[in-house]
Design an enzyme around this catalytic site. Structure first.
Site, PDB file in Angstrom:
ATOM      1  N   LYS A  87      -9.664   7.098 -18.571  1.00 30.73           N
ATOM      2  CA  LYS A  87     -10.046   7.679 -19.857  1.00 30.73           C
ATOM      3  C   LYS A  87      -8.862   7.661 -20.834  1.00 30.73           C
ATOM      4  O   LYS A  87      -8.406   6.600 -21.204  1.00 30.73           O
ATOM      5  CB  LYS A  87     -10.603   9.094 -19.617  1.00 30.73           C
ATOM      6  N   ASP A 127      -8.739  19.250 -12.957  1.00 29.90           N
ATOM      7  CA  ASP A 127      -9.076  17.933 -13.500  1.00 29.90           C
ATOM      8  C   ASP A 127      -8.796  18.004 -15.001  1.00 29.90           C
ATOM      9  O   ASP A 127      -9.523  18.646 -15.754  1.00 29.90           O
ATOM     10  CB  ASP A 127     -10.550  17.633 -13.207  1.00 29.90           C
ATOM     11  N   ARG A 164       0.847  -1.198   0.000  1.00 22.02           N
ATOM     12  CA  ARG A 164       0.000   0.000   0.000  1.00 22.02           C
ATOM     13  C   ARG A 164       0.881   1.245   0.000  1.00 22.02           C
ATOM     14  O   ARG A 164       0.585   2.237  -0.669  1.00 22.02           O
ATOM     15  CB  ARG A 164      -0.933   0.011   1.224  1.00 22.02           C
ATOM     16  N   TYR A 193     -18.003  16.687 -13.894  1.00 20.85           N
ATOM     17  CA  TYR A 193     -18.463  15.308 -14.037  1.00 20.85           C
ATOM     18  C   TYR A 193     -19.447  15.014 -12.891  1.00 20.85           C
ATOM     19  O   TYR A 193     -19.206  15.394 -11.748  1.00 20.85           O
ATOM     20  CB  TYR A 193     -17.247  14.366 -14.001  1.00 20.85           C
TER      21      TYR A 193
HETATM   22  C1  LIG Z   1     -13.777  14.674 -15.921  1.00 17.09           C
HETATM   23  C2  LIG Z   1     -13.864  13.486 -15.020  1.00 17.09           C
HETATM   24  N1  LIG Z   1     -13.289  13.536 -13.822  1.00 17.09           N
HETATM   25  C3  LIG Z   1     -13.340  12.486 -12.964  1.00 17.09           C
HETATM   26  C4  LIG Z   1     -14.004  11.329 -13.297  1.00 17.09           C
HETATM   27  C5  LIG Z   1     -14.073  10.203 -12.320  1.00 17.09           C
HETATM   28  O1  LIG Z   1     -13.149   9.213 -12.674  1.00 17.09           O
HETATM   29  P1  LIG Z   1     -13.356   7.653 -12.335  1.00 17.09           P
HETATM   30  O2  LIG Z   1     -14.583   7.209 -13.072  1.00 17.09           O
HETATM   31  O3  LIG Z   1     -12.089   7.030 -12.819  1.00 17.09           O
HETATM   32  O4  LIG Z   1     -13.526   7.566 -10.858  1.00 17.09           O
HETATM   33  C6  LIG Z   1     -14.611  11.226 -14.553  1.00 17.09           C
HETATM   34  C7  LIG Z   1     -15.340  10.012 -14.928  1.00 17.09           C
HETATM   35  O5  LIG Z   1     -16.029   9.965 -15.923  1.00 17.09           O
HETATM   36  C8  LIG Z   1     -14.544  12.344 -15.435  1.00 17.09           C
HETATM   37  O6  LIG Z   1     -15.128  12.320 -16.646  1.00 17.09           O
END
Ligand SMILES: Cc1ncc(COP(=O)(O)O)c(C=O)c1O
Length: 397
Positions: A209, A184, A52, A111
């Site tokens: 992604k 992000d 971890r 998101y």
């Molecule tokens: C812009 C964005 N940030 C964060 C996330 C969250 O990521 P995760 O699904 O890997 O937890 C997503 C998921 O679609 C996203 O599109």
């Protein structure tokens, strides 16, 4: 050219933070599944105690991401890169940088899961206050700052309405008031946009992604170039424990090797499809950062660049003429564009945010943001562009 290690990003995706395995010469890091590591004497070991806290495969990915996002933290074992079990796990750990009673300013269009984590979990459990602000105008961010504001959370381009934020302007606001700035960067990927080079403190990714790129791993990344923040994040990564496992670390690292060429094709395909969709009679409105009609096109030209040229990314959002029935019909009729949540993989995906990814955003907020029943979000893959266009034309006909 990324400034972090002097090599072009096209080279860094393959070599950034990587070296052959010292034991065997293996070019790719072995997937190190061991949960624990032998010690010569209590506290005397080779830098690895327990998986971890330290894992060689995760370290390889973390070093690579630090190289791509410009994390340059001396003495930190992964140079300011940290990998988590998902994008939301990365975000959850990052939010631990603030204390109960503190105030966060977040982008209004996020998101859906990010919004849910902030508004339905952390506001309650962590006792923080969050203001959701349309950051396309930096003056609105300045106006929202209170004496308890400790963190600014930006998404750009946003999910799903692809709004863009002027990152250097926001970074300057944060620096002036000693507020941590986090971006992000999932939709752009480090190939198009490097928030830390533009003055941000932390870059965050859903590695699920574009980084992974093959829709076969879930993961999250944080990168910082600030030694104080790296120390806190390393402590919390271990203390909270939502780390990325060795197999997923390997898969994401393998995906990153082709990030440069994948992003070239994603952007080229999306630009062509966006141009054609804009002229299609069934489409009421389209947003794509690479089109002059995008409200923040000037920011896109400056801030989102691939190999030195402006690039609009691989995501397109359209509002169809009609409502839910027309959307359903379109989404059911396309085949190459798979109807599925997520984005950024080699295969094209399409979805309906109001029912799928953003169902957790309250209806009145969705309405304000324009996440209507006729809005569809496309993640343009790297297939042949004419095949993709025929699929969309068939769906719209
Ligand atoms: C812009 C964005 N940030 C964060 C996330 C969250 O990521 P995760 O699904 O890997 O937890 C997503 C998921 O679609 C996203 O599109």
């Amino acid at each position: 050219m990324s400034e972090s290690h002097g090599l072009n990003l096209q080279t860094q995706v393959i070599h950034g933070g990587q070296w052959p395995d010292p034991n065997t010469g293996a070019v790719m890091p072995p997937v190190s599944f061991s949960s624990t590591y032998v010690q010569q004497s209590p506290g005397v070991h080779k830098g690895f105690e327990y998986s971890r806290s330290h894992n060689p495969t995760r370290y390889a990915l973390e070093r690579c991401m630090a190289a791509l996002e410009g994390g340059k933290v001396d003495k930190d074992v992964t140079h300011g890169g940290f990998a988590f079990a998902s994008g939301l796990a990365a975000m959850g750990t990052c939010l631990e940088l603030v204390y109960s009673g503190d105030h966060i300013i977040a982008m209004d269009d996020l998101y859906g899961g990010s919004y849910r984590l902030m508004s339905r979990v952390r506001e309650r459990s962590q006792g923080i206050k969050i203001s959701y602000v349309d950051m396309t105008d930096p003056a609105r961010v300045e106006a929202a700052i209170t004496d308890r504001t400790k963190l600014i959370w930006v998404e750009t381009p946003t999910n799903p309405t692809l709004k863009l934020v002027d990152l250097p302007a926001l970074a300057a606001i944060g620096r002036k008031r000693d507020i941590i700035t986090v971006c992000d960067n999932t939709f752009a990927s480090p190939m198009l946009q490097r928030p830390i080079e533009l003055g941000f403190d932390i870059a965050m990714h859903s590695a699920t992604k574009y980084l992974g790129g093959h829709s076969d791993a879930v993961g999250g990344i944080l990168v910082t170039n600030r030694a104080d923040l790296a120390e806190k994040l390393r402590f919390m990564q271990n203390a909270i424990g939502s780390i990325l496992g060795p197999m997923d670390s390997y898969l994401v690292l393998r995906g990153i090797k082709t990030l440069a060429i994948r992003m070239e094709r994603h952007c080229r395909n999306a630009a062509e499809i966006a141009r054609r969709l804009e002229a299609h009679p069934s489409v009421e409105r389209i947003v794509y950062p690479g089109l002059p009609s995008h409200p923040q096109h000037a920011i896109a030209q400056k801030q989102m660049r691939l190999n030195g040229e402006p690039a609009g990314g691989g995501m397109i959002t359209i509002w169809l003429k009609g409502g839910l029935n027309e959307s359903r019909r379109f989404l059911e009729r396309v085949h190459l564009f798979s109807l599925a949540e997520s984005l950024g993989g080699v295969e094209s995906l399409i979805e309906h945010p109001a029912i799928m990814t953003h169902a957790s955003v309250p209806p009145e907020k969705r309405k304000t943001l324009g996440i209507d029943d006729n809005l569809c979000r496309l993640s343009v893959g790297i297939e042949n562009v004419e095949d993709l266009w025929h699929d969309l034309e068939h769906g719209l006909s």
